[in-house]
Design a protein around this motif. Structure first.
Motif, PDB file in Angstrom:
ATOM      1  N   ALA A  56    -106.888  46.719  69.950  1.00 41.78           N
ATOM      2  CA  ALA A  56    -106.643  48.027  69.352  1.00 41.78           C
ATOM      3  C   ALA A  56    -107.931  48.731  68.950  1.00 41.78           C
ATOM      4  CB  ALA A  56    -105.729  47.893  68.138  1.00 41.78           C
ATOM      5  N   ALA A  57    -109.061  48.018  68.941  1.00 44.04           N
ATOM      6  CA  ALA A  57    -110.324  48.626  68.506  1.00 44.04           C
ATOM      7  C   ALA A  57    -110.703  49.790  69.407  1.00 44.04           C
ATOM      8  CB  ALA A  57    -111.427  47.574  68.510  1.00 44.04           C
ATOM      9  N   GLY A  58    -111.024  50.927  68.814  1.00 42.44           N
ATOM     10  CA  GLY A  58    -111.450  52.101  69.561  1.00 42.44           C
ATOM     11  C   GLY A  58    -110.326  52.902  70.160  1.00 42.44           C
ATOM     12  N   THR A  59    -109.074  52.550  69.852  1.00 47.09           N
ATOM     13  CA  THR A  59    -107.928  53.256  70.421  1.00 47.09           C
ATOM     14  C   THR A  59    -107.232  54.075  69.350  1.00 47.09           C
ATOM     15  OG1 THR A  59    -106.344  51.481  69.971  1.00 47.09           O
ATOM     16  CG2 THR A  59    -107.601  51.351  72.036  1.00 47.09           C
ATOM     17  N   THR A  60    -106.312  54.925  69.800  1.00 47.53           N
ATOM     18  CA  THR A  60    -105.521  55.719  68.862  1.00 47.53           C
ATOM     19  C   THR A  60    -104.662  54.805  67.993  1.00 47.53           C
ATOM     20  OG1 THR A  60    -105.456  57.563  70.412  1.00 47.53           O
ATOM     21  CG2 THR A  60    -103.783  57.537  68.689  1.00 47.53           C
ATOM     22  N   ALA A  61    -104.102  53.749  68.582  1.00 47.66           N
ATOM     23  CA  ALA A  61    -103.274  52.815  67.814  1.00 47.66           C
ATOM     24  C   ALA A  61    -104.106  52.133  66.724  1.00 47.66           C
ATOM     25  CB  ALA A  61    -102.662  51.777  68.746  1.00 47.66           C
ATOM     26  N   GLY A  62    -105.335  51.745  67.058  1.00 47.50           N
ATOM     27  CA  GLY A  62    -106.196  51.131  66.058  1.00 47.50           C
ATOM     28  C   GLY A  62    -106.548  52.095  64.935  1.00 47.50           C
ATOM     29  N   TYR A  63    -106.798  53.350  65.287  1.00 49.94           N
ATOM     30  CA  TYR A  63    -107.109  54.365  64.272  1.00 49.94           C
ATOM     31  C   TYR A  63    -105.929  54.519  63.311  1.00 49.94           C
ATOM     32  CZ  TYR A  63    -108.328  58.919  62.277  1.00 49.94           C
ATOM     33  OH  TYR A  63    -108.626  59.958  61.408  1.00 49.94           O
ATOM     34  N   ARG A  64    -104.725  54.587  63.849  1.00 48.30           N
ATOM     35  CA  ARG A  64    -103.551  54.747  62.995  1.00 48.30           C
ATOM     36  C   ARG A  64    -103.349  53.542  62.095  1.00 48.30           C
ATOM     37  NH1 ARG A  64     -99.581  57.162  67.711  1.00 48.30           N
ATOM     38  NH2 ARG A  64    -100.380  59.309  67.659  1.00 48.30           N
ATOM     39  N   ALA A  65    -103.627  52.361  62.629  1.00 51.91           N
ATOM     40  CA  ALA A  65    -103.452  51.153  61.826  1.00 51.91           C
ATOM     41  C   ALA A  65    -104.385  51.167  60.618  1.00 51.91           C
ATOM     42  CB  ALA A  65    -103.702  49.906  62.685  1.00 51.91           C
ATOM     43  N   VAL A  66    -105.634  51.576  60.815  1.00 52.19           N
ATOM     44  CA  VAL A  66    -106.594  51.591  59.707  1.00 52.19           C
ATOM     45  C   VAL A  66    -106.212  52.662  58.689  1.00 52.19           C
ATOM     46  CG1 VAL A  66    -109.011  51.925  59.079  1.00 52.19           C
ATOM     47  CG2 VAL A  66    -108.431  50.677  61.162  1.00 52.19           C
ATOM     48  N   THR A  67    -105.864  53.880  59.164  1.00 54.13           N
ATOM     49  CA  THR A  67    -105.538  54.955  58.227  1.00 54.13           C
ATOM     50  C   THR A  67    -104.258  54.657  57.451  1.00 54.13           C
ATOM     51  OG1 THR A  67    -104.437  56.178  60.016  1.00 54.13           O
ATOM     52  CG2 THR A  67    -106.734  56.714  59.554  1.00 54.13           C
ATOM     53  N   GLU A  68    -103.284  54.033  58.094  1.00 55.91           N
ATOM     54  CA  GLU A  68    -102.053  53.679  57.374  1.00 55.91           C
ATOM     55  C   GLU A  68    -102.338  52.601  56.322  1.00 55.91           C
ATOM     56  OE1 GLU A  68     -99.400  52.597  60.477  1.00 55.91           O
ATOM     57  OE2 GLU A  68     -99.023  54.675  61.109  1.00 55.91           O
ATOM     58  N   ALA A  69    -103.225  51.670  56.651  1.00 54.05           N
ATOM     59  CA  ALA A  69    -103.594  50.662  55.663  1.00 54.05           C
ATOM     60  C   ALA A  69    -104.349  51.298  54.498  1.00 54.05           C
ATOM     61  CB  ALA A  69    -104.448  49.578  56.322  1.00 54.05           C
ATOM     62  N   ALA A  70    -105.207  52.289  54.798  1.00 52.84           N
ATOM     63  CA  ALA A  70    -105.921  52.976  53.722  1.00 52.84           C
ATOM     64  C   ALA A  70    -104.962  53.719  52.817  1.00 52.84           C
ATOM     65  CB  ALA A  70    -106.951  53.936  54.322  1.00 52.84           C
ATOM     66  N   ALA A  71    -103.946  54.356  53.404  1.00 50.12           N
ATOM     67  CA  ALA A  71    -102.962  55.065  52.595  1.00 50.12           C
ATOM     68  C   ALA A  71    -102.173  54.101  51.722  1.00 50.12           C
ATOM     69  CB  ALA A  71    -102.019  55.855  53.503  1.00 50.12           C
ATOM     70  N   ALA A  72    -102.003  52.862  52.188  1.00 49.63           N
ATOM     71  CA  ALA A  72    -101.278  51.844  51.418  1.00 49.63           C
ATOM     72  C   ALA A  72    -102.157  51.186  50.371  1.00 49.63           C
ATOM     73  CB  ALA A  72    -100.705  50.793  52.360  1.00 49.63           C
ATOM     74  N   GLY A  73    -103.453  51.530  50.345  1.00 51.13           N
ATOM     75  CA  GLY A  73    -104.333  51.008  49.303  1.00 51.13           C
ATOM     76  C   GLY A  73    -105.222  49.870  49.706  1.00 51.13           C
ATOM     77  N   ASP A  74    -105.275  49.490  50.991  1.00 50.12           N
ATOM     78  CA  ASP A  74    -106.154  48.407  51.428  1.00 50.12           C
ATOM     79  C   ASP A  74    -107.604  48.806  51.182  1.00 50.12           C
ATOM     80  OD1 ASP A  74    -107.962  47.152  53.682  1.00 50.12           O
ATOM     81  OD2 ASP A  74    -106.199  45.857  53.506  1.00 50.12           O
ATOM     82  N   PRO A  75    -108.364  48.008  50.418  1.00 47.75           N
ATOM     83  CA  PRO A  75    -109.737  48.421  50.060  1.00 47.75           C
ATOM     84  C   PRO A  75    -110.684  48.513  51.251  1.00 47.75           C
ATOM     85  CG  PRO A  75    -109.282  46.175  49.327  1.00 47.75           C
ATOM     86  CD  PRO A  75    -107.980  46.740  49.789  1.00 47.75           C
ATOM     87  N   ALA A  76    -110.568  47.587  52.213  1.00 53.01           N
ATOM     88  CA  ALA A  76    -111.466  47.641  53.372  1.00 53.01           C
ATOM     89  C   ALA A  76    -111.175  48.865  54.217  1.00 53.01           C
ATOM     90  CB  ALA A  76    -111.320  46.364  54.205  1.00 53.01           C
ATOM     91  N   ALA A  77    -109.892  49.134  54.452  1.00 48.55           N
ATOM     92  CA  ALA A  77    -109.535  50.318  55.239  1.00 48.55           C
ATOM     93  C   ALA A  77    -109.925  51.594  54.510  1.00 48.55           C
ATOM     94  CB  ALA A  77    -108.030  50.311  55.538  1.00 48.55           C
ATOM     95  N   THR A  78    -109.730  51.618  53.184  1.00 47.99           N
ATOM     96  CA  THR A  78    -110.108  52.799  52.401  1.00 47.99           C
ATOM     97  C   THR A  78    -111.611  53.045  52.481  1.00 47.99           C
ATOM     98  OG1 THR A  78    -108.258  52.419  50.892  1.00 47.99           O
ATOM     99  CG2 THR A  78    -110.056  53.837  50.117  1.00 47.99           C
ATOM    100  N   ALA A  79    -112.392  51.971  52.398  1.00 43.32           N
ATOM    101  CA  ALA A  79    -113.848  52.122  52.485  1.00 43.32           C
ATOM    102  C   ALA A  79    -114.260  52.634  53.857  1.00 43.32           C
ATOM    103  CB  ALA A  79    -114.522  50.785  52.194  1.00 43.32           C
ATOM    104  N   ALA A  80    -113.582  52.178  54.909  1.00 43.60           N
ATOM    105  CA  ALA A  80    -113.923  52.640  56.260  1.00 43.60           C
ATOM    106  C   ALA A  80    -113.620  54.119  56.413  1.00 43.60           C
ATOM    107  CB  ALA A  80    -113.142  51.827  57.296  1.00 43.60           C
TER     108      ALA A  80
END
Length: 812
Positions: A691-715
């Protein structure tokens, strides 16, 4: 004003004592200088042209001529007789190039004639002759000529031209040639060719030229090619193993290894022409004289189907002036032959002069759009003219192509004031006639007259009446959304999107299609055309007859909008140098506009945002790359090349990240799918490698950031801050107070983080932060921002009031 057409001239400065002595001496000695001296001496005494002419017994034209020579050049101007009429030698190509760069009409011919010492009738005759058939031996078939390529080696240079015999070229508006600066740059580059190759490079085998011609034939299969020999190192032999054509045939260039001669059907010559004279070239330091056309057309041994017929240029031209003339003629007739094409040619020539000896110059332009080919016969499947896929309105696929300048089924707005009224109604939503008059400064009578016309044509519609505090109730008006429609197509590395929107910006039909990244460009263009026809077919019951305005196409930058060419789009290498707009004109008979995706999104934001976007703003577009569209001073700001808003390097400069040579880096942060994946991995977010570098990977990180994941939020925060650095530069540079964020990767989960971090930076960092507050807002457009924006560029061109030449749609 011409001196022959005025009775008096402003009195020149009085001759100095030294000049007066010389003039009196000439007057006393008699001869050719006597009359000139007496005219100047009498003029110095304050006499009028009429009185001087009567006293000396000459015409007023003669008096005016010598007074002007004296005023412009002093004594030196009187020593040589002005040579009227035609010079001894006329370089027709130079005359043509200068007239094409000037404005159209008799004024251009007169101005160029005065500059070159020719009568305007001679200049006009040269222009007319070249417009019908550019001279060559054997003759070229007509004036609808493209410059296709240039070959040069130690033996000579060949200009490759292309044409469709019998085609009627449509001239572009006056002043639309590439420009004197481009021609001058090309000429400076070409000046090095004879000096660079003569005696300094080993002879190149003739099969290099043959291979070049064969490659040109493969790249341009649908037009006939003509190889014009510009110059040769040995006039007796244009190329190694070359042979003169047999009597009654034209020379034909082909690949080596087969014998014989062939004449093509396009050749007009029936016998071998006489050899032209050789003209000296321009002087230069340690440079040989410029070779002219060779003594006879050359012949490279052809195959059964030769790549090109061979021609020579006329003896009345130097090879550099002939090249300039064909470039000017090409660019004045074909929008796809833009400045960028000939800047590329000049760059190739300059690079050739710097290269090690032995490698020839082989420049070929990108494939000319297929509309250069003869139109195929219409079939029953093509539908009626103006139809698109059987839709109510639009472009036709495969039918006889009509030039976009004619337009199809568009609304004639009639006047600038109508556009002003439409703009006022659009921004307000619903508004009374009195409010329109107050906002626009037009009189009540003018507004009422324009409103009646727009109501009758269905562009406006009356809304429910408002109760007034005094007098009769007022009836507001609003735009009628279904009055007009446009198609927007977005070209993206992963998916094609096509929408049909109405005047209110509502999407009435939408289609998408995944992209096959390795597909042939012709296949991709057909897929885009099919998508456009399909979405129009979906809207068939909604789009009213006469209400379809055109198609807007949004593509990743950079783009050459003059030639309709996609240049170097990220992650889309197969689209490089693809003349997309003109290929699509083979499928659609309606107006087409091509914009960068970020610029298109800004147009859509302005159109659909109405009064919320009625001020200057920058649209930061988060797509496969990060770009910006600028709306400044009431209009889209495109810049000189229509590529304003390139954002990535601005971010790199702001972050101080440059390559070894000083060039700003290509930041991964300015490619959201790729950049966010890398940042997430750096912060320890567990992301699947696939998923790295893909649209699916981007959505996974942003959804995790919205859920409060600290690593995803920092990214997400790091990516937002990188974009924020570039945005801060935009705010400082443009002094704007509104930034809009949008695009396919400005998704709901990530939006609050982007808005928060970028909003904080553009208000804390700029130097003028005490004087303004910058609003950072979410786009009113959805994920289809670029497609909706592309359609909005059609509305923007049609309805936005402009003082410079009326509405853009009138020119389409």
């Amino acid at each position: 004003m011409h001196p022959h057409k005025q009775a008096t001239v402003a009195a020149p400065a009085l001759p100095s004592a030294e000049d007066t002595g010389v003039l009196r001496q000439w007057a006393a000695e008699g001869g050719a200088l006597e009359l000139r001296a007496r005219i100047v001496l009498l003029a110095g005494q304050g006499m009028r042209d009429t009185d001087i002419a009567r006293r000396l017994g000459v015409s007023r034209q003669t008096v005016g001529t010598w007074r002007h020579k004296w005023a412009d050049e002093g004594i030196a101007g009187l020593r040589h007789r002005a040579r009227p009429g035609r010079p001894a030698t006329v370089d027709e190509a130079e005359v043509l190039a200068r007239t094409l760069l000037a404005s159209d009409g008799a004024a251009a011919s007169r101005a160029v004639g005065r500059e070159l010492g020719l009568s305007h009738a001679t200049v006009a005759a040269i222009r007319r002759r070249w417009s019908e058939h550019p001279p060559a031996d054997p003759p070229l078939p007509g004036s609808d000529i493209w410059v296709v390529g240039l070959y040069a080696d130690a033996h000579g240079a060949v200009l490759l031209a292309g044409a469709r015999p019998g085609a009627a070229a449509q001239p572009r508006p006056a002043g639309s040639a590439v420009g004197a600066d481009v021609l001058a740059g090309l000429d400076r580059a070409c000046a090095a060719l004879p000096g660079a190759v003569a005696g300094s490079r080993p002879p190149a085998p003739h099969r290099a030229l043959a291979a070049f011609l064969t490659k040109a034939r493969r790249r341009h299969p649908r037009i006939e090619l003509y190889a014009l020999t510009l110059w040769t190192a040995d006039p007796a032999a244009v190329h190694p193993h070359a042979h003169p054509p047999t009597a009654g045939t034209a020379g034909t260039a082909g690949t080596a290894g087969t014998a014989g001669t062939t004449a093509t059907a396009s050749t007009a010559a029936t016998s071998t022409p006489a050899a032209p004279a050789v003209l000296p070239g321009p002087a230069g330091p340690a440079a040989p004289t410029e070779p002219a056309a060779p003594a006879a057309p050359a012949l490279i041994r052809p195959e059964a189907s030769p790549p090109a017929t061979l021609h020579r240029i006329p003896a009345t031209c130097t090879w550099r002036s002939y090249l300039r003339a064909l470039v000017a003629l090409d660019s004045s007739r074909h929008p796809e032959s833009s400045r960028r094409v000939y800047l590329d040619l000049a760059g190739a020539v300059e690079a050739y002069a710097r290269r090690p000896a032995g490698e020839p110059l082989q420049w070929l332009r990108e494939s000319i759009a297929s509309h250069a080919a003869p139109p195929r016969p219409r079939t029953r499947r093509d539908g009626p003219p103006g139809a698109a896929g059987g839709g109510a309105a639009g472009g036709a696929a495969g039918g006889a192509r009509r030039e976009a300048a004619g337009g199809a089924n568009h609304i004639d707005l009639g006047s600038f004031n109508e556009c002003v009224v439409i703009e006022a109604v659009r921004l307000a939503g619903t508004v009374t006639r009195g409010e329109i008059a107050h906002r626009t400064g037009l009189t009540q009578q003018s507004v009422s007259r324009i409103a009646r016309s727009l109501l009758a044509r269905g562009i406006l519609v009356e809304d429910n009446r408002r109760q007034a505090t005094s007098g009769k109730p007022r009836t507001p008006v609003r735009l009628r959304g279904e009055a007009a429609h446009a198609v927007g197509i977005h070209i993206d590395p992963e998916v094609f999107t096509a929408v049909v929107i109405d005047l209110d910006g509502a999407i009435v039909a939408e289609r998408t299609r995944p992209v096959q990244p390795t597909a042939d460009p012709d296949v991709l263009v057909r897929q885009v055309a099919q998508l456009g026809r399909g979405v129009l077919a979906d809207a068939r019951g909604v789009v009213r007859p006469g209400g379809f305005l055109g198609i807007g196409v949004a593509v990743p930058g950079p783009v050459d909008t003059d030639s309709g060419t996609v240049l170097d789009p990220p992650l889309m290498s197969v689209w490089t140098d693809l003349p997309l707009l003109y290929l699509l004109k083979d499928h659609f008979q309606c107006p087409l506009i091509m914009e960068k995706d970020a610029t298109a999104a800004a147009a859509g934001e302005r159109w659909i945002g109405r009064d919320r976007r009625a001020r200057d703003f920058a649209y930061v577009y988060l797509g496969t790359g990060v770009g910006s569209g600028l709306y400044l001073n009431g209009d889209l700001h495109r810049g000189t090349s229509a590529n304003a808003g390139e954002f990535g390097q601005l971010c790199a400069v702001a972050l101080g990240r440059t390559q070894a040579g000083g060039r700003p880096e290509v930041l991964p942060e300015c490619n959201p799918p790729l950049g966010l994946s890398r940042l997430a991995a750096r912060h320890g977010f567990p992301l699947d490698a696939a998923a790295a570098g893909t649209t699916a990977g981007y959505r996974a990180v942003t959804e995790a950031a919205a859920a409060g994941d600290p690593a995803a939020t920092a990214a997400v925060r790091d990516l937002a801050r990188a974009v924020g650095q570039g945005t801060t530069g935009l705010v400082d540079l443009l002094d704007i107070d509104l930034v809009v964020l949008g695009g396919p990767f400005f998704t709901d989960p990530a939006a609050p983080l982007y808005l928060s971090h970028i909003g904080e930076m553009v208000n804390d960092f700029p130097t003028a932060r005490r004087l303004r507050h910058v609003d950072v807002e979410r786009s009113v457009l959805g994920p289809e921002a670029a497609a909706v924006g592309a359609a909005s560029t059609i509305f923007h061109a049609a309805f936005t009031p402009r003082l410079r030449g009326g509405t853009a749609l009138r020119a389409l």
